[in-house]
Scaffold this active site. Structure first.
Site, PDB file in Angstrom:
ATOM      1  N   TYR A  79     -69.239 -48.498 -35.209  1.00 41.04           N
ATOM      2  CA  TYR A  79     -69.716 -47.615 -34.136  1.00 41.04           C
ATOM      3  C   TYR A  79     -70.489 -48.418 -33.085  1.00 41.04           C
ATOM      4  O   TYR A  79     -70.352 -48.183 -31.879  1.00 41.04           O
ATOM      5  CB  TYR A  79     -70.604 -46.494 -34.688  1.00 41.04           C
ATOM      6  CG  TYR A  79     -69.806 -45.387 -35.325  1.00 41.04           C
ATOM      7  CD1 TYR A  79     -69.170 -44.423 -34.549  1.00 41.04           C
ATOM      8  CD2 TYR A  79     -69.662 -45.304 -36.702  1.00 41.04           C
ATOM      9  CE1 TYR A  79     -68.423 -43.408 -35.129  1.00 41.04           C
ATOM     10  CE2 TYR A  79     -68.917 -44.295 -37.293  1.00 41.04           C
ATOM     11  CZ  TYR A  79     -68.307 -43.357 -36.500  1.00 41.04           C
ATOM     12  OH  TYR A  79     -67.559 -42.361 -37.076  1.00 41.04           O
TER      13      TYR A  79
ATOM     14  N   ARG B  83     -76.645 -23.974 -35.284  1.00 39.90           N
ATOM     15  CA  ARG B  83     -76.278 -24.858 -34.174  1.00 39.90           C
ATOM     16  C   ARG B  83     -76.352 -24.142 -32.825  1.00 39.90           C
ATOM     17  O   ARG B  83     -76.485 -24.775 -31.790  1.00 39.90           O
ATOM     18  CB  ARG B  83     -74.885 -25.439 -34.400  1.00 39.90           C
ATOM     19  CG  ARG B  83     -74.863 -26.608 -35.342  1.00 39.90           C
ATOM     20  CD  ARG B  83     -75.336 -27.903 -34.690  1.00 39.90           C
ATOM     21  NE  ARG B  83     -74.235 -28.536 -33.956  1.00 39.90           N
ATOM     22  CZ  ARG B  83     -74.160 -28.621 -32.638  1.00 39.90           C
ATOM     23  NH1 ARG B  83     -75.103 -28.109 -31.894  1.00 39.90           N
ATOM     24  NH2 ARG B  83     -73.143 -29.219 -32.058  1.00 39.90           N
TER      25      ARG B  83
ATOM     26  N   ASP C 211     -77.337 -37.644 -40.438  1.00 38.69           N
ATOM     27  CA  ASP C 211     -76.119 -38.345 -40.036  1.00 38.69           C
ATOM     28  C   ASP C 211     -76.282 -39.843 -40.269  1.00 38.69           C
ATOM     29  O   ASP C 211     -77.400 -40.358 -40.206  1.00 38.69           O
ATOM     30  CB  ASP C 211     -75.776 -38.083 -38.569  1.00 38.69           C
ATOM     31  CG  ASP C 211     -74.331 -38.446 -38.278  1.00 38.69           C
ATOM     32  OD1 ASP C 211     -73.445 -37.628 -38.542  1.00 38.69           O
ATOM     33  OD2 ASP C 211     -74.093 -39.592 -37.830  1.00 38.69           O
TER      34      ASP C 211
ATOM     35  N   ARG D 115     -69.564 -27.147 -39.599  1.00 42.79           N
ATOM     36  CA  ARG D 115     -69.129 -26.119 -38.646  1.00 42.79           C
ATOM     37  C   ARG D 115     -68.180 -25.061 -39.210  1.00 42.79           C
ATOM     38  O   ARG D 115     -67.964 -24.043 -38.581  1.00 42.79           O
ATOM     39  CB  ARG D 115     -68.516 -26.788 -37.410  1.00 42.79           C
ATOM     40  CG  ARG D 115     -69.591 -27.381 -36.514  1.00 42.79           C
ATOM     41  CD  ARG D 115     -69.007 -28.188 -35.391  1.00 42.79           C
ATOM     42  NE  ARG D 115     -68.357 -29.386 -35.924  1.00 42.79           N
ATOM     43  CZ  ARG D 115     -67.868 -30.372 -35.170  1.00 42.79           C
ATOM     44  NH1 ARG D 115     -67.933 -30.291 -33.863  1.00 42.79           N
ATOM     45  NH2 ARG D 115     -67.305 -31.420 -35.730  1.00 42.79           N
TER      46      ARG D 115
ATOM     47  N   ARG E  55     -69.305 -33.026 -46.243  1.00 44.23           N
ATOM     48  CA  ARG E  55     -69.435 -32.081 -45.133  1.00 44.23           C
ATOM     49  C   ARG E  55     -69.473 -30.631 -45.612  1.00 44.23           C
ATOM     50  O   ARG E  55     -68.924 -29.734 -44.954  1.00 44.23           O
ATOM     51  CB  ARG E  55     -68.267 -32.232 -44.140  1.00 44.23           C
ATOM     52  CG  ARG E  55     -68.299 -33.500 -43.311  1.00 44.23           C
ATOM     53  CD  ARG E  55     -69.255 -33.380 -42.143  1.00 44.23           C
ATOM     54  NE  ARG E  55     -69.574 -34.691 -41.608  1.00 44.23           N
ATOM     55  CZ  ARG E  55     -68.966 -35.250 -40.572  1.00 44.23           C
ATOM     56  NH1 ARG E  55     -68.041 -34.609 -39.926  1.00 44.23           N
ATOM     57  NH2 ARG E  55     -69.331 -36.441 -40.169  1.00 44.23           N
TER      58      ARG E  55
HETATM   59  O1  1CP Z   1     -72.759 -31.787 -45.440  1.00 42.89           O
HETATM   60  C1  1CP Z   1     -72.782 -33.021 -45.364  1.00 42.89           C
HETATM   61  O2  1CP Z   1     -71.857 -33.756 -45.763  1.00 42.89           O
HETATM   62  C2  1CP Z   1     -74.062 -33.683 -44.887  1.00 42.89           C
HETATM   63  C3  1CP Z   1     -74.131 -34.002 -43.519  1.00 42.89           C
HETATM   64  C4  1CP Z   1     -73.371 -35.162 -42.901  1.00 42.89           C
HETATM   65  C5  1CP Z   1     -72.914 -36.380 -43.422  1.00 42.89           C
HETATM   66  C6  1CP Z   1     -72.926 -36.846 -44.861  1.00 42.89           C
HETATM   67  C7  1CP Z   1     -73.097 -35.192 -41.514  1.00 42.89           C
HETATM   68  C8  1CP Z   1     -73.397 -34.103 -40.567  1.00 42.89           C
HETATM   69  N1  1CP Z   1     -72.577 -36.419 -41.194  1.00 42.89           N
HETATM   70  C9  1CP Z   1     -72.427 -37.168 -42.342  1.00 42.89           C
HETATM   71  C10 1CP Z   1     -71.934 -38.540 -42.470  1.00 42.89           C
HETATM   72  C11 1CP Z   1     -71.166 -39.143 -41.359  1.00 42.89           C
HETATM   73  N2  1CP Z   1     -71.389 -39.068 -40.001  1.00 42.89           N
HETATM   74  C12 1CP Z   1     -70.060 -39.999 -41.543  1.00 42.89           C
HETATM   75  C13 1CP Z   1     -69.541 -40.405 -42.897  1.00 42.89           C
HETATM   76  C14 1CP Z   1     -68.737 -39.301 -43.476  1.00 42.89           C
HETATM   77  C15 1CP Z   1     -67.377 -39.144 -42.890  1.00 42.89           C
HETATM   78  O3  1CP Z   1     -66.604 -40.108 -43.026  1.00 42.89           O
HETATM   79  O4  1CP Z   1     -67.094 -38.078 -42.360  1.00 42.89           O
HETATM   80  C16 1CP Z   1     -69.583 -40.396 -40.290  1.00 42.89           C
HETATM   81  C17 1CP Z   1     -68.411 -41.304 -39.999  1.00 42.89           C
HETATM   82  C18 1CP Z   1     -70.439 -39.822 -39.319  1.00 42.89           C
HETATM   83  C19 1CP Z   1     -70.370 -39.988 -37.855  1.00 42.89           C
HETATM   84  C20 1CP Z   1     -70.183 -38.687 -37.211  1.00 42.89           C
HETATM   85  N3  1CP Z   1     -71.191 -37.803 -36.972  1.00 42.89           N
HETATM   86  C21 1CP Z   1     -68.978 -38.071 -36.863  1.00 42.89           C
HETATM   87  C22 1CP Z   1     -67.576 -38.664 -37.059  1.00 42.89           C
HETATM   88  C23 1CP Z   1     -67.045 -39.186 -35.777  1.00 42.89           C
HETATM   89  C24 1CP Z   1     -65.783 -40.001 -35.984  1.00 42.89           C
HETATM   90  O5  1CP Z   1     -65.855 -41.240 -35.828  1.00 42.89           O
HETATM   91  O6  1CP Z   1     -64.731 -39.393 -36.290  1.00 42.89           O
HETATM   92  C25 1CP Z   1     -69.279 -36.794 -36.341  1.00 42.89           C
HETATM   93  C26 1CP Z   1     -68.331 -35.771 -35.801  1.00 42.89           C
HETATM   94  C27 1CP Z   1     -70.691 -36.648 -36.426  1.00 42.89           C
HETATM   95  C28 1CP Z   1     -71.487 -35.434 -36.101  1.00 42.89           C
HETATM   96  C29 1CP Z   1     -71.784 -34.611 -37.297  1.00 42.89           C
HETATM   97  N4  1CP Z   1     -72.460 -35.080 -38.404  1.00 42.89           N
HETATM   98  C30 1CP Z   1     -72.638 -34.055 -39.311  1.00 42.89           C
HETATM   99  C31 1CP Z   1     -72.046 -32.876 -38.747  1.00 42.89           C
HETATM  100  C32 1CP Z   1     -72.056 -31.510 -39.393  1.00 42.89           C
HETATM  101  C33 1CP Z   1     -71.508 -33.227 -37.499  1.00 42.89           C
HETATM  102  C34 1CP Z   1     -70.831 -32.303 -36.521  1.00 42.89           C
HETATM  103  C35 1CP Z   1     -71.839 -32.017 -35.475  1.00 42.89           C
HETATM  104  C36 1CP Z   1     -71.826 -30.636 -34.938  1.00 42.89           C
HETATM  105  O7  1CP Z   1     -72.404 -29.706 -35.545  1.00 42.89           O
HETATM  106  O8  1CP Z   1     -71.306 -30.449 -33.822  1.00 42.89           O
END
Ligand code: 1CP
Length: 345
Positions: free
Chosen positions: A153, A40, A76, A31, A27
């Site tokens: 999911y 965003r 994602d 944000r 990540r």
């Molecule tokens: O910078 C990076 O790491 C690249 C971008 C990235 C990656 C690798 C994003 C952007 N998501 C992911 C992988 C991801 N997505 C995972 C595996 C990593 C982890 O364990 O955190 C998972 C579980 C998700 C699912 C997901 N997408 C969640 C988690 C929800 C939960 O179950 O707790 C969330 C919040 C998202 C949205 C998301 N994806 C990425 C971002 C920056 C965001 C936030 C969205 C926003 O800007 O509001």
């Protein structure tokens, strides 16, 4: 030879010596970063993921701002589920939702076949653009969710603490579970191979929530399909295999495959690596909460992880999970500099 091939990150994936310990952060685009928030403000999350120009720009933000040793594709893990017609939505301020979760064998049987290339073509385009924009500065990492984490999911319908519906489904609908995991391992393979073909130089398989399982359940209900996903990958591209809370699962995750195993902060890196054997590289494992404190504390915690790795080839510095949204950017930048300074050989 391009510098990307001789990059500390790619060398470490292959357990070759490097002049410094490479670092990137899960990540790292997100944000906590003002540049990301500005982006965003103009695009909804899903729109951003499907806009290759904008997503490639976000992919490069942390490379420019932090000096990390690898970029990770901005996308994602859940995007690949959208063409299954389950109603994927990212609810502002909340997170992902699957509006029509899978609750029965009939739901699994009714899933349409998908052409991954067609469904996530925009992600492959982002990879191409990001790779071009990086111009050999640092390598680009592609990624996908592992079958278990994706299935959780699909079945829970969103984030979960206990994964009770998933655990029920695994046992009560065993045939359907196997059919679903088999479908997902094929989709994951195609998704990652498409990213590799588009220019990703390493890939990370996120099995983020697999730590909820007992070791025997992991081996019975998950390992065959994680192994199958990895077996399907184009040879020659390093694979990082990651999960959270996996202290009891690491030997079984190693068996499932991957060149690098991701560790979270609940294990001590040195002893964990000794137990796994040094024939696999490791990535990790700073508690992301440390980044909420101050530079002195970050320095001490970093030194302790580097001490555990003993300068052995095959350590990639990372957090044990993603950067928290509340993290000050200057602390993240300080971490990158501290890792480079303290590990310089
Ligand atoms: O910078 C990076 O790491 C690249 C971008 C990235 C990656 C690798 C994003 C952007 N998501 C992911 C992988 C991801 N997505 C995972 C595996 C990593 C982890 O364990 O955190 C998972 C579980 C998700 C699912 C997901 N997408 C969640 C988690 C929800 C939960 O179950 O707790 C969330 C919040 C998202 C949205 C998301 N994806 C990425 C971002 C920056 C965001 C936030 C969205 C926003 O800007 O509001």
């Amino acid at each position: 030879m391009s510098n990307a091939v001789a990059s500390p990150f790619l060398l470490a994936c292959r357990r070759q010596p490097t002049s410094v310990t490479p670092i990137w952060l899960m990540r790292q685009a997100g944000r906590y970063m003002p540049e990301y928030r500005a982006m965003r403000a103009r695009h909804r999350f899903l729109e951003l993921c499907k806009n290759p120009q904008a997503a490639a720009e976000v992919t490069l933000q942390p490379v420019e701002r932090l000096g990390v040793d690898a970029a990770i594709l901005f996308a994602d893990i859940l995007l690949v589920l959208e063409p299954l017609g389950v109603g994927l939505e990212f609810v502002e301020g909340e997170g992902p939702r699957i509006h029509r979760p899978l609750r029965s064998a009939a739901d699994v049987a009714a899933l349409p076949t998908v052409d991954v290339g067609e469904a996530v073509g925009a992600v492959f385009e982002t990879v191409k653009l990001a790779r071009k924009a990086l111009a050999e500065r640092v390598p680009l990492i592609g990624f996908a969710g592992a079958p278990f984490t994706l299935a959780s999911y699909l079945i829970e319908g969103g984030p979960s603490r206990e994964f009770l519906l998933t655990k029920r489904f695994m046992r009560a609908e065993r045939r359907a579970w196997e059919a679903l995991m088999s479908r997902l391992s094929i989709i994951v393979g195609e998704y990652l191979n498409g990213q590799i073909a588009a220019g990703a130089q390493a890939v990370q398989l996120f099995d983020s929530w697999v730590g909820t399982l007992s070791p025997s359940d992991y081996r019975e209900f998950v390992q065959p399909w994680s192994r199958e996903s990895i077996r399907r990958l184009t040879p020659g591209t390093p694979v990082i295999h990651f999960g959270v809370g996996t202290a009891g699962l690491l030997p079984s995750m190693k068996e499932a495959g991957g060149d690098v195993l991701g560790l979270d902060w609940r294990v001590e890196l040195g002893p964990a690596w000794d137990r796994l054997g040094h024939d696999i590289a490791v990535q990790g494992n700073l508690d992301p909460a440390v980044l909420l404190s101050n530079v002195g504390a970050i320095r001490r915690a970093t030194q302790s992880i580097l001490d555990g790795a003993k300068g052995r080839p095959g350590h990639i510095f990372n957090l044990g999970h993603g950067v928290h949204q509340e993290t000050p950017v200057e602390n993240v930048k300080a971490l990158v500099d501290i890792v480079h300074e303290l590990s310089s050989r």
